[in-house]
Write a protein that holds these residues in place. Structure first.
Motif, short mmCIF file in Angstrom:
data_model
loop_
_atom_site.label_atom_id
_atom_site.label_comp_id
_atom_site.label_asym_id
_atom_site.label_seq_id
_atom_site.Cartn_x
_atom_site.Cartn_y
_atom_site.Cartn_z
N HIS A 105 57.32 54.81 38.39
CA HIS A 105 56.32 55.82 38.73
C HIS A 105 54.95 55.21 39.00
O HIS A 105 54.13 55.80 39.72
CB HIS A 105 56.22 56.85 37.61
CG HIS A 105 57.39 57.78 37.54
ND1 HIS A 105 57.70 58.67 38.56
CD2 HIS A 105 58.35 57.95 36.60
CE1 HIS A 105 58.79 59.35 38.25
NE2 HIS A 105 59.21 58.94 37.07
N THR A 106 54.71 54.03 38.47
CA THR A 106 53.43 53.35 38.71
C THR A 106 53.34 52.79 40.12
O THR A 106 52.29 52.85 40.75
CB THR A 106 53.22 52.22 37.69
OG1 THR A 106 53.21 52.77 36.36
CG2 THR A 106 51.90 51.49 37.93
N ARG A 109 55.55 54.48 46.16
CA ARG A 109 54.63 54.98 47.18
C ARG A 109 55.37 55.04 48.50
O ARG A 109 56.04 54.09 48.89
CB ARG A 109 53.40 54.08 47.29
CG ARG A 109 52.29 54.62 48.15
CD ARG A 109 51.04 53.77 48.00
NE ARG A 109 51.30 52.37 48.34
CZ ARG A 109 50.47 51.36 48.09
NH1 ARG A 109 49.33 51.60 47.47
NH2 ARG A 109 50.77 50.14 48.44
N ASP A 110 55.27 56.15 49.18
CA ASP A 110 56.00 56.33 50.43
C ASP A 110 55.48 55.40 51.51
O ASP A 110 54.27 55.19 51.64
CB ASP A 110 55.85 57.79 50.89
CG ASP A 110 56.74 58.10 52.08
OD1 ASP A 110 57.87 57.57 52.12
OD2 ASP A 110 56.32 58.87 52.96
N ASP A 112 55.97 52.12 51.83
CA ASP A 112 55.80 50.71 51.47
C ASP A 112 56.98 49.88 51.96
O ASP A 112 58.12 50.35 52.02
CB ASP A 112 55.68 50.54 49.96
CG ASP A 112 54.25 50.74 49.47
OD1 ASP A 112 53.36 50.89 50.33
OD2 ASP A 112 54.05 50.76 48.25
N ASP A 116 55.46 44.99 49.93
CA ASP A 116 54.46 45.79 49.20
C ASP A 116 54.92 46.09 47.78
O ASP A 116 54.16 45.94 46.82
CB ASP A 116 54.20 47.11 49.94
CG ASP A 116 53.56 46.91 51.30
OD1 ASP A 116 52.80 45.94 51.46
OD2 ASP A 116 53.84 47.73 52.20
N ASN A 120 53.32 44.87 44.23
CA ASN A 120 52.84 45.84 43.26
C ASN A 120 53.48 45.64 41.88
O ASN A 120 52.81 45.74 40.85
CB ASN A 120 53.11 47.26 43.76
CG ASN A 120 52.26 47.62 44.96
OD1 ASN A 120 51.20 47.03 45.19
ND2 ASN A 120 52.72 48.58 45.75
#
Length: 250
Positions: A105-106, A109-110, A112, A116, A120
């Motif tokens: 959840h951290t 991101r759509d 990526d 990426d 992250n």
């Protein structure tokens, strides 16, 4: 997607490939048993980032996927390729399946790319390097065997040392061995001094020696119990006396 370059799995180069999208089969990549290749669920609390990253490094090299995560491929300068996109999505799925829910959840991101997501996730464990090192140091130097088995104690020490090394903490084998000796339980405390008698022992050699000492102690304890039991039975046996004649009938 063949790559040539240094052995570091995250610093490869694709300069030797004439077709940047020529690589593994989409079908093959889709069918990779990721849980067998990466048998770890990455977590903030498990101190297993080093192992998780190492497993993925091997997986990337095994299937020639390094250029999806190492930043050597400039996707903006290349035409869209369905196979590349499909494989990239598969790698992202691998990442999400092998991290804890809070990490997912951290970083989710759509839009990526695998690169990426990789940056992250790894950034969660490397961007705050000083804080991570402080936390790991506290656990490492405060670790004692207590109720842990020898194998569990040694494994925990090794995992923590790997995590510290991965964060570029100046870690030496001598420090690992001294912490091992200092944290041993009472049963093996006598063996700690004997480690100094070994000529520049490695961690693996020290653990092997301690395992032998542990087996010896278990054997001695078992023999002492057997001896005490045998002695107790001997002392408690009724004295031998001649058989008395049966009483006369009334």
């Amino acid at each position: 997607m063949s790559s040539s370059g240094p052995s570091d799995p995250f610093n490869s180069s694709r300069s030797g490939s004439s077709n940047p999208f020529a690589g593994p089969s989409v079908v093959v990549i889709r069918d990779v048993p990721v849980f067998e290749r990466v048998p770890i669920k990455l977590s903030h609390t498990a101190a297993n980032f080093f192992a998780w990253k190492m497993y993925f490094g091997l997986l990337f090299r095994e299937y020639d996927l390094l250029d999806h995560v190492d930043g050597t491929t400039d996707l903006l300068a290349m035409p869209h390729d369905p196979d590349w996109s499909t494989i990239d999505a598969t790698i992202i799925r691998w990442f999400f399946q092998t991290v804890s829910t809070d990490i997912f959840h951290t970083v989710v991101r759509d839009g990526d790319t695998a690169r990426d997501v990789w940056k992250n996730i790894t950034g969660l464990f490397t961007d705050n390097k000083i804080q991570c090192i402080t936390f790991l140091q506290q656990e490492f130097f405060g670790l004692h065997q207590n109720d842990l088995s020898l194998d569990a104690f040694c494994l925990r020490l090794k995992i923590l040392s790997d995590e510290l090394r991965d964060l570029e903490f100046p870690f030496t084998d001598a420090l690992l061995l001294s912490t091992l000796a200092a944290g041993l339980g009472e049963d093996l405390s006598h063996a700690a001094s004997n480690l100094t008698l070994l000529t520049t022992p490695t961690f693996e050699q020290a653990v092997a020696y301690l395992r032998n000492e542990e087996r010896l102690q278990q054997h001695l304890r078992a023999r002492a119990v057997h001896t005490a039991l045998a002695a107790g039975l001997s002392r408690g046996a009724p004295a031998h006396s001649p058989s008395a004649p049966p009483p006369d009938p009334p």
